[in-house]
Design an enzyme around this catalytic site. Structure first.
Site, PDB file in Angstrom:
ATOM      1  CG  ASP A   1      -0.232  -0.065   2.526  1.00 47.45           C
ATOM      2  OD1 ASP A   1       0.939  -0.484   2.552  1.00 47.45           O
ATOM      3  OD2 ASP A   1      -0.834   0.307   3.553  1.00 47.45           O
ATOM      4  CD  GLU A   2       4.562   2.591   3.278  1.00 51.33           C
ATOM      5  OE1 GLU A   2       4.858   3.803   3.327  1.00 51.33           O
ATOM      6  OE2 GLU A   2       4.595   1.825   4.261  1.00 51.33           O
TER       7      GLU A   2
END
Length: 369
Positions: A108-109
Protein backbone atom coordinates in the site's frame (compact mmCIF):
# COMPACT_ATOMS: atom_id res chain seq x y z
CA UNK A 1 26.07 21.71 6.35
CA UNK A 2 25.31 21.60 2.65
CA UNK A 3 23.98 18.67 0.69
CA UNK A 4 26.25 18.32 -2.33
CA UNK A 5 24.01 15.87 -4.16
CA UNK A 6 21.41 17.17 -6.61
CA UNK A 7 17.92 17.75 -5.25
CA UNK A 8 15.44 15.13 -6.33
CA UNK A 9 11.68 15.32 -6.69
CA UNK A 10 10.37 12.45 -4.58
CA UNK A 11 6.75 11.41 -4.03
CA UNK A 12 5.67 9.04 -1.29
CA UNK A 13 2.22 7.59 -2.02
CA UNK A 14 0.39 5.87 0.83
CA UNK A 15 -3.03 4.26 0.41
CA UNK A 16 -5.49 5.32 3.12
CA UNK A 17 -6.35 2.53 5.60
CA UNK A 18 -5.74 0.16 2.69
CA UNK A 19 -6.98 -3.22 3.96
CA UNK A 20 -10.01 -1.70 5.68
CA UNK A 21 -10.80 0.54 2.70
CA UNK A 22 -10.72 -2.45 0.35
CA UNK A 23 -13.20 -4.28 2.59
CA UNK A 24 -15.52 -1.25 2.64
CA UNK A 25 -15.28 -0.83 -1.12
CA UNK A 26 -16.05 -4.48 -1.81
CA UNK A 27 -18.83 -4.56 0.80
CA UNK A 28 -20.85 -1.33 0.55
CA UNK A 29 -22.79 -2.20 3.71
CA UNK A 30 -19.52 -1.63 5.64
CA UNK A 31 -18.99 1.92 4.41
CA UNK A 32 -19.00 4.48 7.19
CA UNK A 33 -18.75 1.77 9.85
CA UNK A 34 -16.03 0.89 12.32
CA UNK A 35 -14.31 -2.21 10.99
CA UNK A 36 -11.14 -4.11 11.79
CA UNK A 37 -9.30 -6.42 9.43
CA UNK A 38 -8.22 -9.54 11.30
CA UNK A 39 -8.38 -9.63 15.06
CA UNK A 40 -11.40 -11.91 15.27
CA UNK A 41 -11.54 -14.60 17.91
CA UNK A 42 -10.26 -14.57 21.45
CA UNK A 43 -6.58 -14.15 20.56
CA UNK A 44 -6.70 -12.41 17.21
CA UNK A 45 -4.53 -9.39 16.41
CA UNK A 46 -5.78 -6.57 14.19
CA UNK A 47 -4.02 -5.98 10.87
CA UNK A 48 -5.79 -2.72 10.01
CA UNK A 49 -8.63 -0.49 11.17
CA UNK A 50 -10.95 1.85 9.30
CA UNK A 51 -10.83 5.55 10.11
CA UNK A 52 -14.22 5.18 11.80
CA UNK A 53 -12.69 2.58 14.14
CA UNK A 54 -9.59 4.69 14.75
CA UNK A 55 -11.69 7.41 16.33
CA UNK A 56 -12.29 4.94 19.19
CA UNK A 57 -8.58 4.22 19.56
CA UNK A 58 -8.60 0.98 17.58
CA UNK A 59 -5.36 0.46 15.65
CA UNK A 60 -3.22 -2.18 13.97
CA UNK A 61 -1.30 -4.68 16.14
CA UNK A 62 -3.97 -4.33 18.86
CA UNK A 63 -5.66 -7.42 20.22
CA UNK A 64 -9.20 -7.96 19.06
CA UNK A 65 -10.28 -8.34 22.68
CA UNK A 66 -9.08 -4.83 23.57
CA UNK A 67 -10.46 -3.37 20.35
CA UNK A 68 -13.97 -4.59 21.05
CA UNK A 69 -13.80 -3.03 24.52
CA UNK A 70 -12.88 0.30 22.99
CA UNK A 71 -15.50 0.00 20.24
CA UNK A 72 -18.37 -2.39 21.02
CA UNK A 73 -19.84 -1.82 17.55
CA UNK A 74 -16.62 -2.94 15.83
CA UNK A 75 -17.07 -5.28 12.88
CA UNK A 76 -14.31 -7.83 12.18
CA UNK A 77 -13.56 -8.87 8.59
CA UNK A 78 -11.15 -11.43 7.23
CA UNK A 79 -7.91 -10.54 5.49
CA UNK A 80 -7.88 -11.07 1.72
CA UNK A 81 -4.29 -10.80 0.47
CA UNK A 82 -5.18 -11.99 -3.02
CA UNK A 83 -7.50 -8.99 -3.35
CA UNK A 84 -4.96 -6.58 -1.81
CA UNK A 85 -2.30 -7.82 -4.23
CA UNK A 86 -4.62 -7.43 -7.21
CA UNK A 87 -5.36 -3.81 -6.32
CA UNK A 88 -1.74 -3.09 -5.47
CA UNK A 89 -0.65 -4.23 -8.92
CA UNK A 90 -3.18 -1.89 -10.53
CA UNK A 91 -1.93 1.04 -8.45
CA UNK A 92 1.68 0.28 -9.39
CA UNK A 93 0.78 0.23 -13.08
CA UNK A 94 -0.41 3.80 -12.59
CA UNK A 95 2.92 4.69 -10.98
CA UNK A 96 4.86 3.26 -13.93
CA UNK A 97 2.97 5.53 -16.31
CA UNK A 98 4.95 8.39 -14.75
CA UNK A 99 8.34 6.91 -13.88
CA UNK A 100 10.28 3.66 -13.79
CA UNK A 101 11.91 4.74 -10.53
CA UNK A 102 9.31 3.18 -8.24
CA UNK A 103 10.31 1.62 -4.91
CA UNK A 104 7.44 -0.31 -3.29
CA UNK A 105 7.65 -0.50 0.48
CA UNK A 106 4.60 -2.73 0.88
CA UNK A 107 1.34 -3.44 -0.90
CA UNK A 108 0.00 0.00 0.00
CA UNK A 109 2.89 2.45 -0.26
CA UNK A 110 5.79 3.35 -2.53
CA UNK A 111 8.36 6.00 -3.34
CA UNK A 112 8.50 7.55 -6.81
CA UNK A 113 11.36 9.64 -8.20
CA UNK A 114 9.80 12.01 -10.73
CA UNK A 115 12.78 14.35 -11.12
CA UNK A 116 12.70 13.27 -14.74
CA UNK A 117 9.37 11.70 -15.63
CA UNK A 118 7.58 10.20 -18.61
CA UNK A 119 5.02 13.01 -18.72
CA UNK A 120 7.59 15.78 -18.94
CA UNK A 121 5.75 17.51 -16.08
CA UNK A 122 8.09 19.76 -14.04
CA UNK A 123 5.73 19.80 -11.04
CA UNK A 124 5.97 16.84 -8.68
CA UNK A 125 2.96 18.20 -6.79
CA UNK A 126 0.78 18.11 -9.90
CA UNK A 127 2.00 14.61 -10.73
CA UNK A 128 1.07 13.43 -7.22
CA UNK A 129 -2.37 14.99 -7.54
CA UNK A 130 -2.90 13.33 -10.92
CA UNK A 131 -1.80 9.95 -9.58
CA UNK A 132 -4.16 10.21 -6.62
CA UNK A 133 -7.03 11.17 -8.92
CA UNK A 134 -6.34 8.21 -11.19
CA UNK A 135 -6.20 5.81 -8.24
CA UNK A 136 -9.59 7.03 -7.09
CA UNK A 137 -11.17 6.91 -10.58
CA UNK A 138 -9.66 3.59 -11.67
CA UNK A 139 -9.54 1.67 -8.38
CA UNK A 140 -12.11 3.40 -6.19
CA UNK A 141 -9.82 4.10 -3.23
CA UNK A 142 -8.18 7.21 -1.86
CA UNK A 143 -4.46 7.75 -1.36
CA UNK A 144 -2.36 10.40 0.34
CA UNK A 145 0.99 11.72 -0.84
CA UNK A 146 4.04 13.58 0.42
CA UNK A 147 6.31 15.47 -1.98
CA UNK A 148 9.76 16.80 -1.23
CA UNK A 149 13.50 16.67 -1.95
CA UNK A 150 14.20 13.24 -0.41
CA UNK A 151 12.53 10.05 0.74
CA UNK A 152 12.57 10.88 4.45
CA UNK A 153 10.74 14.20 4.14
CA UNK A 154 8.32 12.86 1.51
CA UNK A 155 7.30 10.00 3.83
CA UNK A 156 6.80 12.32 6.79
CA UNK A 157 4.78 14.70 4.59
CA UNK A 158 2.48 11.95 3.28
CA UNK A 159 1.03 11.55 6.76
CA UNK A 160 0.46 15.27 7.14
CA UNK A 161 -2.94 15.63 5.42
CA UNK A 162 -4.33 12.10 5.69
CA UNK A 163 -6.71 10.81 4.56
CA UNK A 164 -7.08 11.74 0.89
CA UNK A 165 -4.68 14.67 0.91
CA UNK A 166 -1.14 15.64 0.06
CA UNK A 167 1.60 17.87 1.39
CA UNK A 168 4.48 19.43 -0.52
CA UNK A 169 7.60 20.56 1.30
CA UNK A 170 9.56 22.76 -1.09
CA UNK A 171 13.37 22.97 -0.84
CA UNK A 172 13.34 26.35 0.89
CA UNK A 173 10.72 25.10 3.40
CA UNK A 174 12.53 21.94 4.50
CA UNK A 175 14.39 23.24 7.55
CA UNK A 176 11.42 25.13 8.99
CA UNK A 177 9.13 22.14 8.37
CA UNK A 178 11.45 19.84 10.29
CA UNK A 179 12.16 22.25 13.13
CA UNK A 180 8.51 22.58 14.18
CA UNK A 181 7.72 18.89 13.67
CA UNK A 182 6.86 16.81 16.73
CA UNK A 183 9.64 14.30 17.24
CA UNK A 184 7.05 11.49 17.18
CA UNK A 185 6.38 12.36 13.53
CA UNK A 186 9.96 11.66 12.48
CA UNK A 187 10.09 8.46 10.45
CA UNK A 188 12.40 6.08 12.30
CA UNK A 189 11.61 7.42 15.78
CA UNK A 190 9.45 4.81 17.46
CA UNK A 191 7.58 4.86 20.75
CA UNK A 192 10.56 3.79 22.89
CA UNK A 193 12.94 6.26 21.25
CA UNK A 194 10.47 9.14 21.44
CA UNK A 195 9.99 8.52 25.16
CA UNK A 196 13.76 8.55 25.63
CA UNK A 197 14.00 11.79 23.66
CA UNK A 198 11.23 13.35 25.77
CA UNK A 199 13.18 12.49 28.92
CA UNK A 200 16.16 14.36 27.46
CA UNK A 201 14.12 17.43 26.56
CA UNK A 202 13.83 16.65 22.85
CA UNK A 203 10.25 17.34 21.77
CA UNK A 204 10.59 18.92 18.31
CA UNK A 205 12.92 18.92 15.37
CA UNK A 206 14.44 22.15 16.66
CA UNK A 207 15.27 20.43 19.96
CA UNK A 208 16.85 17.54 18.08
CA UNK A 209 18.81 19.90 15.84
CA UNK A 210 20.30 21.64 18.89
CA UNK A 211 22.08 18.43 19.91
CA UNK A 212 25.60 17.74 18.67
CA UNK A 213 26.56 14.67 16.68
CA UNK A 214 28.62 13.46 19.63
CA UNK A 215 25.65 13.81 21.98
CA UNK A 216 23.35 11.87 19.66
CA UNK A 217 25.97 9.16 19.11
CA UNK A 218 26.47 8.78 22.85
CA UNK A 219 22.76 8.62 23.65
CA UNK A 220 21.26 6.88 20.61
CA UNK A 221 24.08 4.74 19.28
CA UNK A 222 24.32 4.15 15.54
CA UNK A 223 20.94 5.87 15.00
CA UNK A 224 22.37 9.12 16.35
CA UNK A 225 24.10 9.99 13.07
CA UNK A 226 20.87 9.31 11.17
CA UNK A 227 18.90 11.69 13.45
CA UNK A 228 21.64 14.32 13.17
CA UNK A 229 21.42 14.38 9.38
CA UNK A 230 17.69 13.97 8.71
CA UNK A 231 16.75 16.88 10.98
CA UNK A 232 18.98 18.98 8.72
CA UNK A 233 17.20 17.76 5.60
CA UNK A 234 20.01 15.42 4.61
CA UNK A 235 18.93 11.97 3.45
CA UNK A 236 20.67 10.82 0.30
CA UNK A 237 19.08 7.41 -0.16
CA UNK A 238 17.97 7.01 -3.76
CA UNK A 239 14.68 5.48 -4.88
CA UNK A 240 15.60 1.87 -5.58
CA UNK A 241 13.29 0.36 -8.22
CA UNK A 242 14.50 -3.19 -7.51
CA UNK A 243 14.40 -3.53 -3.75
CA UNK A 244 16.23 -6.64 -2.63
CA UNK A 245 14.37 -8.91 -0.23
CA UNK A 246 16.45 -9.25 2.93
CA UNK A 247 14.41 -11.86 4.80
CA UNK A 248 11.49 -14.23 4.49
CA UNK A 249 9.37 -15.45 7.39
CA UNK A 250 6.23 -17.20 8.59
CA UNK A 251 4.66 -17.31 12.04
CA UNK A 252 1.63 -18.64 13.87
CA UNK A 253 -0.37 -17.32 16.82
CA UNK A 254 -2.01 -20.14 18.77
CA UNK A 255 -5.57 -20.30 20.06
CA UNK A 256 -4.19 -21.61 23.36
CA UNK A 257 -0.82 -21.00 24.96
CA UNK A 258 1.63 -23.85 24.49
CA UNK A 259 3.67 -25.03 27.45
CA UNK A 260 4.83 -28.36 26.03
CA UNK A 261 7.78 -28.39 23.62
CA UNK A 262 6.27 -31.49 21.97
CA UNK A 263 3.31 -29.43 20.75
CA UNK A 264 5.66 -26.61 19.73
CA UNK A 265 7.64 -28.97 17.52
CA UNK A 266 4.46 -29.92 15.69
CA UNK A 267 3.74 -26.23 15.03
CA UNK A 268 7.33 -25.58 13.95
CA UNK A 269 7.00 -28.36 11.38
CA UNK A 270 4.13 -26.51 9.66
CA UNK A 271 5.90 -23.15 9.91
CA UNK A 272 9.13 -24.54 8.44
CA UNK A 273 7.17 -26.03 5.56
CA UNK A 274 5.55 -22.66 4.85
CA UNK A 275 8.91 -20.86 4.93
CA UNK A 276 10.43 -23.43 2.59
CA UNK A 277 7.53 -23.07 0.15
CA UNK A 278 7.94 -19.30 0.08
CA UNK A 279 11.70 -19.55 -0.39
CA UNK A 280 11.36 -21.94 -3.29
CA UNK A 281 8.57 -19.91 -4.86
CA UNK A 282 10.83 -16.84 -4.76
CA UNK A 283 13.85 -18.90 -5.86
CA UNK A 284 15.96 -17.70 -2.94
CA UNK A 285 17.83 -19.27 -0.04
CA UNK A 286 19.37 -18.02 3.19
CA UNK A 287 22.05 -18.72 5.76
CA UNK A 288 20.63 -17.26 8.97
CA UNK A 289 17.66 -18.96 10.64
CA UNK A 290 15.88 -17.03 13.39
CA UNK A 291 13.34 -18.50 15.78
CA UNK A 292 10.82 -15.97 17.11
CA UNK A 293 9.09 -16.74 20.41
CA UNK A 294 6.33 -14.59 21.89
CA UNK A 295 5.38 -15.61 25.41
CA UNK A 296 1.96 -15.43 27.08
CA UNK A 297 2.99 -12.18 28.79
CA UNK A 298 3.73 -10.74 25.30
CA UNK A 299 7.49 -10.56 25.85
CA UNK A 300 9.40 -11.38 22.70
CA UNK A 301 12.56 -13.41 22.27
CA UNK A 302 14.58 -14.30 19.16
CA UNK A 303 17.28 -16.93 18.74
CA UNK A 304 19.42 -17.14 15.60
CA UNK A 305 21.97 -19.40 13.97
CA UNK A 306 23.98 -18.78 10.81
CA UNK A 307 24.95 -21.77 8.67
CA UNK A 308 28.04 -21.92 6.42
CA UNK A 309 25.88 -22.45 3.32
CA UNK A 310 22.62 -21.22 1.78
CA UNK A 311 19.56 -23.38 2.44
CA UNK A 312 15.89 -23.45 1.49
CA UNK A 313 15.05 -27.04 2.44
CA UNK A 314 12.30 -27.58 5.00
CA UNK A 315 14.15 -30.33 6.89
CA UNK A 316 17.26 -28.24 7.48
CA UNK A 317 15.16 -25.24 8.48
CA UNK A 318 13.15 -27.38 10.90
CA UNK A 319 16.21 -29.08 12.42
CA UNK A 320 17.86 -25.72 13.00
CA UNK A 321 14.68 -24.28 14.52
CA UNK A 322 14.50 -27.28 16.86
CA UNK A 323 18.08 -26.68 17.99
CA UNK A 324 17.22 -23.06 18.69
CA UNK A 325 14.11 -24.05 20.62
CA UNK A 326 16.16 -26.34 22.88
CA UNK A 327 19.02 -23.83 23.09
CA UNK A 328 17.75 -22.52 26.43
CA UNK A 329 14.83 -22.99 28.74
CA UNK A 330 11.58 -21.24 27.83
CA UNK A 331 10.60 -18.37 30.14
CA UNK A 332 6.85 -18.99 30.05
CA UNK A 333 4.09 -20.58 28.01
CA UNK A 334 4.16 -19.57 24.34
CA UNK A 335 1.46 -17.81 22.30
CA UNK A 336 3.37 -17.37 19.01
CA UNK A 337 6.19 -19.06 17.12
CA UNK A 338 7.86 -17.85 13.95
CA UNK A 339 10.76 -18.79 11.70
CA UNK A 340 12.61 -16.42 9.41
CA UNK A 341 15.51 -16.76 7.01
CA UNK A 342 17.83 -13.83 6.38
CA UNK A 343 21.30 -13.31 4.94
CA UNK A 344 19.71 -14.33 1.63
CA UNK A 345 21.57 -15.04 -1.58
CA UNK A 346 19.68 -12.12 -3.15
CA UNK A 347 22.03 -9.85 -1.20
CA UNK A 348 25.03 -11.17 -3.11
CA UNK A 349 24.38 -13.48 -6.02
CA UNK A 350 21.85 -16.21 -6.70
CA UNK A 351 24.66 -18.33 -8.13
CA UNK A 352 25.83 -19.10 -4.58
CA UNK A 353 25.71 -22.76 -3.65
CA UNK A 354 22.46 -23.84 -2.04
CA UNK A 355 22.27 -26.82 0.29
CA UNK A 356 19.35 -29.02 -0.77
CA UNK A 357 18.16 -32.54 -0.03
CA UNK A 358 17.11 -34.87 -2.79
CA UNK A 359 13.56 -35.97 -2.32
CA UNK A 360 11.54 -38.46 -4.28
CA UNK A 361 19.18 18.13 3.75
CA UNK A 362 20.24 21.56 4.11
CA UNK A 363 20.09 23.16 0.68
CA UNK A 364 18.87 26.42 -0.82
CA UNK A 365 18.45 25.47 -4.48
CA UNK A 366 14.97 26.11 -5.85
CA UNK A 367 12.92 24.59 -8.64
CA UNK A 368 9.29 23.86 -9.30
CA UNK A 369 7.64 21.35 -7.01
Amino acid sequence: MMNTLPIRKIIHVDMDAFYASVAQMDNPELKGKAIAVGGGGIRGVISAASYEARTFGVKSAMSGRLAIKLCPELIFVRTDFARYTEISKHVRRIFYDYTDLVEPLSLDEAYLDVTENKKGNPSASLIAEEIRTRIFNEVGLTASAGISINKFIAKVASDYNKPNGQKTVNPEEVLQFLEVLDIRKFYGVGKVTSEKMYQKGIFTGADLKSKSLEYLDDNFGKSGRYYYHVVRGIHNSEVKPNRIRKSLAAERTFSKNLSSEVFMLEKLDHIAEEVSKRLNKSNVAGKTITLKIKYSDFTLQTRSKTLPYFINDKNIILDTAKDLLYQERLNNSVRLLGISLSNLNTETSKTKKVKTIEKPISVQLKFEF
